[in-house]
Design an enzyme around this catalytic site. Structure first.
Site, short mmCIF file in Angstrom:
data_model
loop_
_atom_site.label_atom_id
_atom_site.label_comp_id
_atom_site.label_asym_id
_atom_site.label_seq_id
_atom_site.Cartn_x
_atom_site.Cartn_y
_atom_site.Cartn_z
N PRO A 26 0.83 -1.16 0.10
CA PRO A 26 -0.07 0.08 -0.14
C PRO A 26 0.75 1.30 0.05
O PRO A 26 1.79 1.29 0.68
CB PRO A 26 -0.79 -0.28 1.32
CG PRO A 26 -0.54 -1.63 1.67
CD PRO A 26 0.65 -1.72 1.33
N GLN A 82 -6.34 -1.65 3.02
CA GLN A 82 -5.49 -1.36 4.18
C GLN A 82 -6.03 -0.22 5.09
O GLN A 82 -6.30 1.11 4.66
CB GLN A 82 -4.00 -0.77 3.98
CG GLN A 82 -3.11 -0.91 5.11
CD GLN A 82 -1.66 -0.28 4.89
OE1 GLN A 82 -1.60 0.98 4.51
NE2 GLN A 82 -0.51 -0.98 5.05
N CYS A 113 3.78 3.21 8.51
CA CYS A 113 3.91 4.36 8.05
C CYS A 113 4.83 5.60 8.93
O CYS A 113 4.36 5.41 10.12
CB CYS A 113 2.59 5.11 7.88
SG CYS A 113 2.72 6.66 6.90
N LYS A 153 1.11 -4.82 8.46
CA LYS A 153 2.48 -4.26 8.06
C LYS A 153 3.18 -3.44 9.16
O LYS A 153 2.34 -2.55 9.69
CB LYS A 153 2.13 -3.84 6.62
CG LYS A 153 3.45 -3.46 5.97
CD LYS A 153 3.18 -2.97 4.39
CE LYS A 153 4.35 -2.65 3.59
NZ LYS A 153 5.27 -1.66 4.17
N ASN A 215 9.87 -6.99 3.12
CA ASN A 215 9.60 -5.75 2.41
C ASN A 215 11.02 -5.03 2.65
O ASN A 215 11.41 -4.90 3.87
CB ASN A 215 8.28 -5.13 2.91
CG ASN A 215 8.20 -3.63 2.35
OD1 ASN A 215 7.81 -2.56 3.05
ND2 ASN A 215 8.41 -3.48 1.01
N ASP A 217 13.72 -2.79 -0.35
CA ASP A 217 14.89 -2.73 -1.28
C ASP A 217 14.81 -4.03 -2.10
O ASP A 217 15.50 -4.66 -2.49
CB ASP A 217 16.18 -3.06 -0.51
CG ASP A 217 16.57 -1.99 0.17
OD1 ASP A 217 15.88 -0.93 0.17
OD2 ASP A 217 17.73 -1.92 0.92
#
Length: 382
Positions: A26, A82, A113, A153, A215, A217
């Site tokens: 997201p 999400q 976030c 996440k 998650n 790179d």
């Protein structure tokens, strides 16, 4: 050359099979329905594609922008939303609304976030530091979700002195969360430095009961395969690597299926995708001009590495109609092949930032007295 794919794995998110185990991260202002459509088309419909962040307060209050953001294309399945929230009651109400009104098939919760407007309210990557609050939100989400799977996440923590991901993973297991995704950076890193894939491996060892997705790179399909081999994670979440490159999901499918086919589009093909992206945005918003204006942010990502002069880039970034955009694109030298180096990092790369937190947030990880429903954001997306 594409390296060999890992042994076939079956990733299940509740009743949903995600094969290959690839998820679109997201991203606020990015992963709206038009962009998800492009990514799904290139993947052949394989993978899981998550909406941009939906604020629970705004959803419950039926904010007009939020109600548009949760509109899914008829071809999207499963529909994945999400949610962001800091108040357990509001999160519970939002999840119950999704279930009662059949708004989605999967709910992901945002605890990753790092942007100030979110962390200063105690949300996003700041929230898992308050362990009881995290648990209360997960309890409300899972108990109201019925048969819908709930995933989360998150990041490693606020900074290297305040890591939370192992505790958060264990709480998630205990509260019935279906899967966890870990971005291998702290909130303080934002998008700078190098993602810590070792942390993903540690989390997988710490919570073997549920799938762990990695998650950070993943810039090309080989990176995804390497992450799974090196960490033992059950799937990958791809964010910035697909900016201006929705065909990356075709590469990922090919890599996981072992075909080795890789898409290296010419600038002519890229220009066609750009025009389609802008067209889809206009149709989704219901206004061509607003769609083209919204598309402007994608121009630099699509053109990364191509020989396009600075004046032309500026011109493309101020277009306001499909005709104007198409005309500008056709002035480019469209026979250029896919450029070397265009598969590398893209998007935000800032790091080592101070994390903006509520006053006294770090004094006690178990004191949640300062968090209330007033901390909920009232708008969704970017």
């Amino acid at each position: 050359m594409t390296t060999l794919a890992p042994s076939p794995q079956l990733l299940r998110i509740g009743p949903h099979t995600v094969q290959p185990p690839v998820v679109l991260a997201p991203m606020a202002g990015i992963t709206n329905a038009p962009f998800r459509t492009l990514c799904r088309e290139f993947s052949g419909g394989k993978g899981l594609f998550v909406s941009e962040m939906i604020t629970t307060r705004a959803l419950v209050e039926r904010n007009e922008k939020t109600m548009q953001l949760i509109r899914f294309d008829a071809s999207e399945t499963p529909r994945s939303i999400q949610l962001y929230g800091v108040d357990p009651v509001t999160v519970g109400k939002a999840v119950r609304m999704i279930v009662d009104e059949d708004l989605a098939d999967h709910i992901d919760l945002n605890f990753g976030c790092p942007v100030p407007k979110v962390t200063r309210k105690g949300g996003g990557s700041a929230l898992p530091y308050k362990r009881p609050l995290l648990r209360a939100i997960l309890q409300q989400a899972v108990s109201n979700a019925g048969d819908l799977p709930v995933t989360i996440k998150m990041r490693k923590g606020i900074d290297d002195d305040h890591l939370t991901y192992l505790d958060a993973g264990r709480i998630a297991v205990e509260e019935g969360v279906t899967a966890v995704a870990l971005h291998g950076r702290t909130a303080a890193q934002h998008y700078g430095g190098t993602a810590d894939w070792d942390a993903i491996a540690r989390l997988k060892e710490h919570v073997p009961e549920i799938p762990v997705l990695g998650n950070g790179d993943i810039w090309c399909a080989d990176d995804a395969l390497r992450m799974m081999r090196e960490t033992g994670c059950d799937g990958v979440v791809v964010g910035r690597g697909c900016l201006g490159r929705p065909w990356l999901f075709g590469d990922l499918v090919s890599a996981f299926e072992g075909t080795g086919v890789r898409q290296t589009p010419s600038l002519r093909t890229v220009a066609d995708v750009m025009l389609r992206h802008a067209t889809l945005l206009g149709e989704w918003i219901g206004d061509e001009t607003r769609g083209v204006i919204d598309f402007r942010k994608h121009v630099a990502w699509y053109l990364k590495g191509f020989a396009v002069g600075s004046e032309m880039r500026r011109n493309l970034a101020v277009t306001s109609s499909l005709e104007e955009l198409g005309s500008q694109l056709h002035e480019l030298r469209l026979d250029q092949p896919w450029p070397d180096g265009a598969d590398g990092p893209r998007g935000r790369t800032s790091g080592n930032n101070r994390v903006v937190l509520p006053d006294g947030w770090l004094k006690d990880p178990y004191d949640c007295a300062g968090v209330s429903a007033d901390a909920e954001l009232d708008t969704s997306g970017g």
